[in-house]
Design a protein around this motif. Structure first.
Motif, PDB file in Angstrom:
ATOM      1  N   ARG A   1      50.739  39.642  50.911  1.00  6.16           N
ATOM      2  CA  ARG A   1      49.757  38.861  50.143  1.00  6.16           C
ATOM      3  C   ARG A   1      49.815  37.388  50.555  1.00  6.16           C
TER       4      ARG A   1
ATOM      5  N   LYS B   1      48.848  38.922  56.984  1.00  2.00           N
ATOM      6  CA  LYS B   1      48.927  39.638  55.709  1.00  2.00           C
ATOM      7  C   LYS B   1      48.725  41.136  55.927  1.00  2.00           C
TER       8      LYS B   1
ATOM      9  N   ASP C   1      45.252  35.553  47.828  1.00  2.00           N
ATOM     10  CA  ASP C   1      45.242  36.672  46.870  1.00  2.00           C
ATOM     11  C   ASP C   1      45.797  36.191  45.534  1.00  2.00           C
ATOM     12  N   ASP C   2      46.798  35.303  45.626  1.00  2.00           N
ATOM     13  CA  ASP C   2      47.460  34.811  44.423  1.00  2.00           C
ATOM     14  C   ASP C   2      47.399  33.287  44.405  1.00  2.00           C
TER      15      ASP C   2
ATOM     16  N   PRO D   1      47.265  36.485  40.159  1.00  2.00           N
ATOM     17  CA  PRO D   1      46.261  36.802  41.185  1.00  2.00           C
ATOM     18  C   PRO D   1      45.021  35.927  41.005  1.00  2.00           C
ATOM     19  N   LYS D   2      44.347  35.647  42.126  1.00  2.00           N
ATOM     20  CA  LYS D   2      43.195  34.732  42.088  1.00  2.00           C
ATOM     21  C   LYS D   2      42.110  35.226  41.119  1.00  2.00           C
TER      22      LYS D   2
END
Lengths: 240, 217
Positions: free
Chosen positions: A29, A175, A196-197, A211-212
Motif C-alpha cells: 500500500r 506497490k 491508499d492510506d 484509508p483515503k
C-alpha cells in the motif's frame, strides 16, 4: 500486514512537541504523510530512520524494534531525504559504487533502469545537478536495492510535473510488486492520485490515520477535494 | 568494516589527508622538532573532517545499512589508516638515521630530539592525542570541530615541548640515543608509544560511540 508500526512516538523540543504519534505502514500500500510545515513530519521520519532519538514510544519494522536491528532493517528499507546535497563534488557513479557494496540485495538491473528513467548521468556531480535531479539521485539509491519499504521525505518536491507523474507511477508499480511506500508531501494532489492510506499530522499529533476513502467519507464535505478538506481542517473548521 | 573504510577513503576524505602523509618524511630534517611532522599529518586528517561536514557525510553514513557506531568506527579506521601510513614513512626515516646516517654531522650536532625509536613512539602518542581530543571531541556534536581542534593543538604542542625537553634532563640522555645505542630501551619506548596510541584510540572510540548515539542528526 503491517511492515512498520510507530507506537506512541514522543519527542520534546523547546518549542515543539511530538505527541503520541502512532500509525502503521501496510505491505502493498501507498501511505501519504501530510501536514503543514512544522507539523512534525520530518521529526517523525527522522525518528523512523534513527536519526533522531524519540523521548518515548516504539518503532517496529517487520515486527522487530528499530533499536538493535538497525542494520537488518535498513537493508530491507529504502530512504530518500528530499534535496539534501551529498558529496557535492563526487560523481554520481562513484557515490553509487561505494553505496551499493553496503547492500546485499543491490539490483544492478533496477539501478540501470531507474538511471535511464530519471535521465541521470553517472559522470555528473551533485553540484552540477538541479534540485529535482538531486531528489532523483536519492530516489535512485532508495529504489535500487529491492527495498520492501520506502520511506521518502518529500520525494516529489522540486520535480517537474512530468517527473512527478513518472514517480507516482513508479510508486504504483512498486506497490503492485508488494512493496510499501510511505511518503510525506505538501502536494495534496499527489496523495489524491496514488495514496491508499493517509496519515495526517497537525501540531505534532496524528489527526487522522486511515484509508483515503474512509478519510474522505469522514472529513470531506460533498463535492470537496482532498486539498479543500485539508485547508479547512488546518483552519480549525472541523465540520464537514 | 571494509565497506565503511572504503566509503571514508573514496567519498569523505580530502586529498590533503593523503598528501600530508608525506610530512612523515620530516623525521629526516635535522635541527627541526621532528614531532611537528606528526602534527602536520593530523592536520591533513582534520581537512577530511571539514570535507565530510561540507558533504553531509555523517547523516549520509547514518542512513546506510550500518549501526550508528559503525559510522564512528569508519572515522577512527580512517584516522588509524592515515596515521599508520605516516608511521611507516617515519619508521623508514628512523631506520635510515639509525643505520647509514647514524654519524651524519647535522644529526649529531642537534640540540633538538633525535628521530629515533623513542621519537617514533612519541609520534604514536601524538596520534593517540589527536584521536582522543579531536575525534572524541568532534563526536560530541558530530558537527563542531573548531573547539576540539584548538584543544588538540594546545595538547599536542605541550606534548611535543615535553618530548623535546626530556633528553636535556640529567639521567634521561638515553632517550636521545643514536644508531643502535640503548636499543632495548628505545624499542620498549616505541612499544609503549604504540600501546598508548592504541589505548587512547580505544578509549576515544568508546566515548565517541556513546556520544554519537545520543545525538539528534
Amino acid at each position: 500486514m503491517s511492515v512498520a508500526e510507530i507506537k506512541n512516538l514522543c519527542k520534546d523540543y523547546p518549542s515543539f512537541h511530538l505527541n503520541d504519534v502512532s500509525f502503521s505502514i501496510e505491505k502493498g500500500r501507498i501511505t501519504g504523510f501530510i501536514g503543514r510545515n512544522g507539523a512534525g513530519k520530518t521529526t517523525t521520519i527522522k525518528s523512523m530512520l534513527n536519526l533522531v532519538h524519540p523521548d518515548g514510544g516504539e518503532i517496529l519494522f517487520f515486527g522487530k524494534p528499530l533499536c538493535g536491528n538497525e542494520n537488518e532493517i535498513k537493508q530491507r528499507t529504502g530512504y530518500s531525504t528530499g534535496t539534501v546535497n551529498w558529496y557535492p563534488r563526487k560523481k554520481l557513479g562513484e557515490i553509487v559504487d561505494v553505496v551499493k557494496r553496503f547492500y546485499g540485495s543491490w539490483d544492478e538491473e533496477a539501478y540501470r533502469k531507474y538511471l535511464g528513467l530519471f535521465g541521470l548521468d553517472e559522470n555528473k556531480t551533485p553540484r552540477e545537478m538541479s534540485e529535482g535531479m538531486k531528489v532523483k539521485c536519492n530516489l535512485l539509491l532508495a529504489l535500487s536495492h529491492r527495498a520492501e519499504v520506502l520511506i521518502l521525505d518529500e520525494p516529489t518536491s522540486g520535480l517537474d510535473p512530468f517527473s512527478r507523474d513518472e514517480l507516482l507511477e513508479i510508486f504504483m508499480k512498486l506497490k503492485n510488486d508488494g512493496a510499501a511506500v510511505f511518503f510525506s508531501t505538501h502536494i495534496i494532489s499527489d496523495i489524491e492520485k496514488c495514496a491508499d492510506d493517509i496519515v495526517y499530522i497537525s501540531n505534532g499529533r496524528i489527526a487522522a490515520s486511515m484509508p483515503k476513502d474512509a478519510f474522505a467519507r469522514e472529513y470531506s464535505a460533498p463535492g470537496e477535494t482532498l486539498e479543500q478538506t485539508f485547508l479547512r481542517l488546518e483552519r480549525g473548521e472541523t465540520n464537514a | 568494516m571494509r565497506n565503511i573504510l572504503r566509503k571514508e577513503l573514496r567519498l569523505s576524505a580530502s586529498l590533503l589527508s593523503f598528501l600530508f602523509i608525506l610530512f612523515g618524511f620530516m623525521f629526516l630534517l635535522p635541527g627541526y622538532p621532528v614531532l611537528c611532522g606528526a602534527f602536520f599529518v593530523t592536520l591533513g586528517i582534520f581537512q577530511s573532517y571539514q570535507n565530510a561536514r561540507e558533504a553531509n557525510d555523517i547523516v549520509f553514513s547514518a542512513l546506510l545499512p550500518v549501526a550508528k557506531r559503525d559510522v564512528v568506527k569508519g572515522k577512527y579506521l580512517f584516522n588509524c589508516f592515515i596515521e599508520l601510513c605516516a608511521a611507516v614513512l617515519m619508521a623508514v626515516c628512523v631506520i635510515l638515521r639509525m643505520t647509514v646516517l647514524k654519524d651524519a654531522v647535522p644529526y649529531r650536532d642537534n640540540a633538538l630530539m633525535n628521530a629515533n625509536l623513542f621519537a617514533l613512539g612519541m609520534a604514536f602518542v601524538c596520534f593517540g592525542v589527536f584521536n582522543l581530543v579531536f575525534t572524541g571531541g568532534f563526536f560530541k556534536t558530530a558537527y563542531k570541530f573548531v573547539q576540539p581542534f584548538v584543544c588538540y593543538i594546545i595538547a599536542v604542542f605541550v606534548l611535543i615541548g615535553i618530548a623535546e625537553a626530556l633528553h636535556h634532563i640529567p639521567g634521561l640522555e638515553c632517550l636521545n640515543a643514536f644508531g643502535t645505542d640503548q636499543f632495548t630501551l628505545q624499542m620498549m619506548l616505541l612499544i609503549a608509544g604504540i600501546l598508548i596510541w592504541l589505548l587512547l584510540t580505544f578509549i576515544s572510540y568508546k566515548l565517541a560511540c556513546k556520544r554519537f548515539e545520543k545525538i539528534d542528526l
